[in-house]
Design a protein around this motif. Structure first.
Motif, PDB file in Angstrom:
ATOM      1  N   ILE A   1       6.261 -80.764   3.826  1.00 55.96           N
ATOM      2  CA  ILE A   1       4.969 -81.333   4.222  1.00 55.96           C
ATOM      3  C   ILE A   1       5.160 -82.345   5.347  1.00 55.96           C
ATOM      4  O   ILE A   1       4.401 -82.369   6.310  1.00 55.96           O
ATOM      5  CB  ILE A   1       4.256 -81.965   3.007  1.00 55.96           C
ATOM      6  CG1 ILE A   1       3.799 -80.867   2.045  1.00 55.96           C
ATOM      7  CG2 ILE A   1       3.073 -82.827   3.449  1.00 55.96           C
ATOM      8  CD1 ILE A   1       3.315 -81.382   0.699  1.00 55.96           C
ATOM      9  N   GLY A   2       6.189 -83.173   5.233  1.00 52.39           N
ATOM     10  CA  GLY A   2       6.460 -84.176   6.254  1.00 52.39           C
ATOM     11  C   GLY A   2       6.765 -83.587   7.621  1.00 52.39           C
ATOM     12  O   GLY A   2       6.574 -84.250   8.644  1.00 52.39           O
ATOM     13  N   GLU A   3       7.215 -82.352   7.676  1.00 56.80           N
ATOM     14  CA  GLU A   3       7.543 -81.683   8.937  1.00 56.80           C
ATOM     15  C   GLU A   3       6.334 -81.012   9.593  1.00 56.80           C
ATOM     16  O   GLU A   3       6.407 -80.592  10.750  1.00 56.80           O
ATOM     17  CB  GLU A   3       8.616 -80.616   8.698  1.00 56.80           C
ATOM     18  CG  GLU A   3       9.933 -81.176   8.216  1.00 56.80           C
ATOM     19  CD  GLU A   3      10.862 -80.088   7.675  1.00 56.80           C
ATOM     20  OE1 GLU A   3      10.454 -78.895   7.610  1.00 56.80           O
ATOM     21  OE2 GLU A   3      11.996 -80.434   7.304  1.00 56.80           O
ATOM     22  N   GLN A   4       5.238 -80.871   8.858  1.00 59.38           N
ATOM     23  CA  GLN A   4       4.094 -80.112   9.359  1.00 59.38           C
ATOM     24  C   GLN A   4       3.148 -80.997  10.173  1.00 59.38           C
ATOM     25  O   GLN A   4       2.920 -82.143   9.837  1.00 59.38           O
ATOM     26  CB  GLN A   4       3.332 -79.465   8.201  1.00 59.38           C
ATOM     27  CG  GLN A   4       4.198 -78.576   7.311  1.00 59.38           C
ATOM     28  CD  GLN A   4       5.058 -77.611   8.077  1.00 59.38           C
ATOM     29  OE1 GLN A   4       4.572 -76.822   8.887  1.00 59.38           O
ATOM     30  NE2 GLN A   4       6.360 -77.675   7.850  1.00 59.38           N
ATOM     31  N   HIS A   5       2.591 -80.416  11.219  1.00 64.89           N
ATOM     32  CA  HIS A   5       1.641 -81.120  12.084  1.00 64.89           C
ATOM     33  C   HIS A   5       0.193 -80.805  11.714  1.00 64.89           C
ATOM     34  O   HIS A   5      -0.728 -81.395  12.278  1.00 64.89           O
ATOM     35  CB  HIS A   5       1.865 -80.722  13.545  1.00 64.89           C
ATOM     36  CG  HIS A   5       3.231 -81.057  14.033  1.00 64.89           C
ATOM     37  ND1 HIS A   5       3.596 -82.345  14.379  1.00 64.89           N
ATOM     38  CD2 HIS A   5       4.328 -80.286  14.207  1.00 64.89           C
ATOM     39  CE1 HIS A   5       4.857 -82.342  14.767  1.00 64.89           C
ATOM     40  NE2 HIS A   5       5.328 -81.113  14.661  1.00 64.89           N
ATOM     41  N   LEU A   6       0.004 -79.876  10.797  1.00 61.38           N
ATOM     42  CA  LEU A   6      -1.320 -79.358  10.478  1.00 61.38           C
ATOM     43  C   LEU A   6      -1.384 -79.048   8.990  1.00 61.38           C
ATOM     44  O   LEU A   6      -0.421 -78.536   8.418  1.00 61.38           O
ATOM     45  CB  LEU A   6      -1.554 -78.079  11.293  1.00 61.38           C
ATOM     46  CG  LEU A   6      -2.774 -77.237  11.016  1.00 61.38           C
ATOM     47  CD1 LEU A   6      -4.035 -77.939  11.488  1.00 61.38           C
ATOM     48  CD2 LEU A   6      -2.631 -75.885  11.714  1.00 61.38           C
ATOM     49  N   PHE A   7      -2.514 -79.376   8.368  1.00 59.55           N
ATOM     50  CA  PHE A   7      -2.787 -78.922   7.004  1.00 59.55           C
ATOM     51  C   PHE A   7      -4.263 -78.564   6.908  1.00 59.55           C
ATOM     52  O   PHE A   7      -5.064 -78.886   7.794  1.00 59.55           O
ATOM     53  CB  PHE A   7      -2.364 -79.956   5.954  1.00 59.55           C
ATOM     54  CG  PHE A   7      -3.140 -81.246   5.945  1.00 59.55           C
ATOM     55  CD1 PHE A   7      -4.154 -81.461   5.023  1.00 59.55           C
ATOM     56  CD2 PHE A   7      -2.849 -82.264   6.844  1.00 59.55           C
ATOM     57  CE1 PHE A   7      -4.851 -82.667   4.997  1.00 59.55           C
ATOM     58  CE2 PHE A   7      -3.530 -83.468   6.823  1.00 59.55           C
ATOM     59  CZ  PHE A   7      -4.533 -83.671   5.904  1.00 59.55           C
ATOM     60  N   PHE A   8      -4.613 -77.874   5.856  1.00 61.08           N
ATOM     61  CA  PHE A   8      -5.985 -77.412   5.653  1.00 61.08           C
ATOM     62  C   PHE A   8      -6.497 -77.958   4.328  1.00 61.08           C
ATOM     63  O   PHE A   8      -5.751 -78.044   3.357  1.00 61.08           O
ATOM     64  CB  PHE A   8      -6.038 -75.885   5.629  1.00 61.08           C
ATOM     65  CG  PHE A   8      -5.604 -75.256   6.917  1.00 61.08           C
ATOM     66  CD1 PHE A   8      -6.521 -74.955   7.916  1.00 61.08           C
ATOM     67  CD2 PHE A   8      -4.262 -74.976   7.146  1.00 61.08           C
ATOM     68  CE1 PHE A   8      -6.107 -74.382   9.116  1.00 61.08           C
ATOM     69  CE2 PHE A   8      -3.840 -74.406   8.338  1.00 61.08           C
ATOM     70  CZ  PHE A   8      -4.760 -74.109   9.321  1.00 61.08           C
ATOM     71  N   THR A   9      -7.787 -78.316   4.307  1.00 62.74           N
ATOM     72  CA  THR A   9      -8.432 -78.792   3.089  1.00 62.74           C
ATOM     73  C   THR A   9      -9.543 -77.819   2.711  1.00 62.74           C
ATOM     74  O   THR A   9     -10.206 -77.251   3.587  1.00 62.74           O
ATOM     75  CB  THR A   9      -9.048 -80.192   3.275  1.00 62.74           C
ATOM     76  OG1 THR A   9     -10.171 -80.106   4.149  1.00 62.74           O
ATOM     77  CG2 THR A   9      -8.031 -81.165   3.834  1.00 62.74           C
ATOM     78  N   ALA A  10      -9.748 -77.642   1.409  1.00 58.97           N
ATOM     79  CA  ALA A  10     -10.824 -76.777   0.930  1.00 58.97           C
ATOM     80  C   ALA A  10     -11.525 -77.439  -0.247  1.00 58.97           C
ATOM     81  O   ALA A  10     -10.867 -77.962  -1.154  1.00 58.97           O
ATOM     82  CB  ALA A  10     -10.277 -75.407   0.519  1.00 58.97           C
ATOM     83  N   THR A  11     -12.858 -77.433  -0.196  1.00 57.89           N
ATOM     84  CA  THR A  11     -13.690 -77.961  -1.274  1.00 57.89           C
ATOM     85  C   THR A  11     -14.930 -77.073  -1.394  1.00 57.89           C
ATOM     86  O   THR A  11     -15.268 -76.332  -0.469  1.00 57.89           O
ATOM     87  CB  THR A  11     -14.167 -79.408  -0.997  1.00 57.89           C
ATOM     88  OG1 THR A  11     -14.852 -79.439   0.258  1.00 57.89           O
ATOM     89  CG2 THR A  11     -13.001 -80.382  -0.982  1.00 57.89           C
ATOM     90  N   ALA A  12     -15.602 -77.197  -2.533  1.00 60.50           N
ATOM     91  CA  ALA A  12     -16.864 -76.479  -2.725  1.00 60.50           C
ATOM     92  C   ALA A  12     -17.694 -77.232  -3.743  1.00 60.50           C
ATOM     93  O   ALA A  12     -17.179 -77.683  -4.766  1.00 60.50           O
ATOM     94  CB  ALA A  12     -16.615 -75.055  -3.206  1.00 60.50           C
ATOM     95  N   ALA A  13     -18.965 -77.378  -3.450  1.00 59.51           N
ATOM     96  CA  ALA A  13     -19.904 -77.972  -4.401  1.00 59.51           C
ATOM     97  C   ALA A  13     -20.751 -76.847  -4.983  1.00 59.51           C
ATOM     98  O   ALA A  13     -20.939 -75.810  -4.335  1.00 59.51           O
ATOM     99  CB  ALA A  13     -20.796 -78.998  -3.702  1.00 59.51           C
TER     100      ALA A  13
END
Length: 182
Positions: A16-28
């Motif tokens: 994770i520390g090496e990554q420049h990008l992450f994605f988040t997902a949520t839903a209501a």
């Protein structure tokens, strides 16, 4: 075949520390699923079961609203370099606003970024890794300076006005809770 863990492992934390990008997902309930890319050195791992990330000002504010109604969240990282890997964390989260009592404590764990709108505090209950064999190779060139420059140009009053105009409701009309910042 994917593997499951009840918390982040040391090699996964390093990944994770090496990554420049992450994605988040949520839903209501009854709302559209939100999936967002994030970057700009905005994430910190506090423990193998806890992650903070800084939700910077953007055109929408779906995550904050969704978490008020359903705290489930997924974060995902994928390797675009030599080691093929997709890593997901599943859990529950809450959006912490500027006016909340624990803002200052949590903000001290994160970099000072202009346009910081909320802090998302996630508790992990499942980690899943999978191969990532189909993820293409891509090279990181640099962070985009546009959001930082834009937020600095707006200044605190301009950001609050922007939040008031653009970030009070989701695309489905759900309240985001940002009113406490105005």
């Amino acid at each position: 075949m994917g593997k499951r863990y009840d918390q982040l492992q040391p090699d996964q934390i390093a990944f994770i520390g090496e990554q420049h990008l992450f994605f988040t997902a949520t839903a209501a309930p009854g709302a559209r699923v939100n999936l967002s890319p994030k970057g700009m050195d905005s994430l910190r791992i506090l423990s193998p079961n806890r992650i903070l990330w800084l939700n910077l000002t953007g055109s929408g504010n779906e995550t904050a609203a969704h978490l008020q109604l359903d705290p489930r969240m997924t974060l995902m990282w994928c390797s675009f370099t030599t080691r093929p890997l997709i890593l997901r964390t599943y859990g529950t989260a809450r959006a912490v606003h500027h006016g909340d009592p624990d803002w200052a404590t949590l903000a001290s764990e994160l970099p000072d970024q202009p346009g910081a709108r909320q802090i998302v505090d996630m508790t992990i209950d499942l980690v899943q890794s999978s191969c990532g064999f189909a993820v293409p190779f891509m090279d990181f060139r640099d962070e985009r300076p546009v959001l930082k420059t834009w937020a600095e140009g707006k200044g605190p009053d301009g950001l609050r006005a922007y939040w008031d105009e653009k970030n009070r409701q989701t695309i489905d009309g759900l309240p985001t809770g940002i009113e406490a910042n105005l």
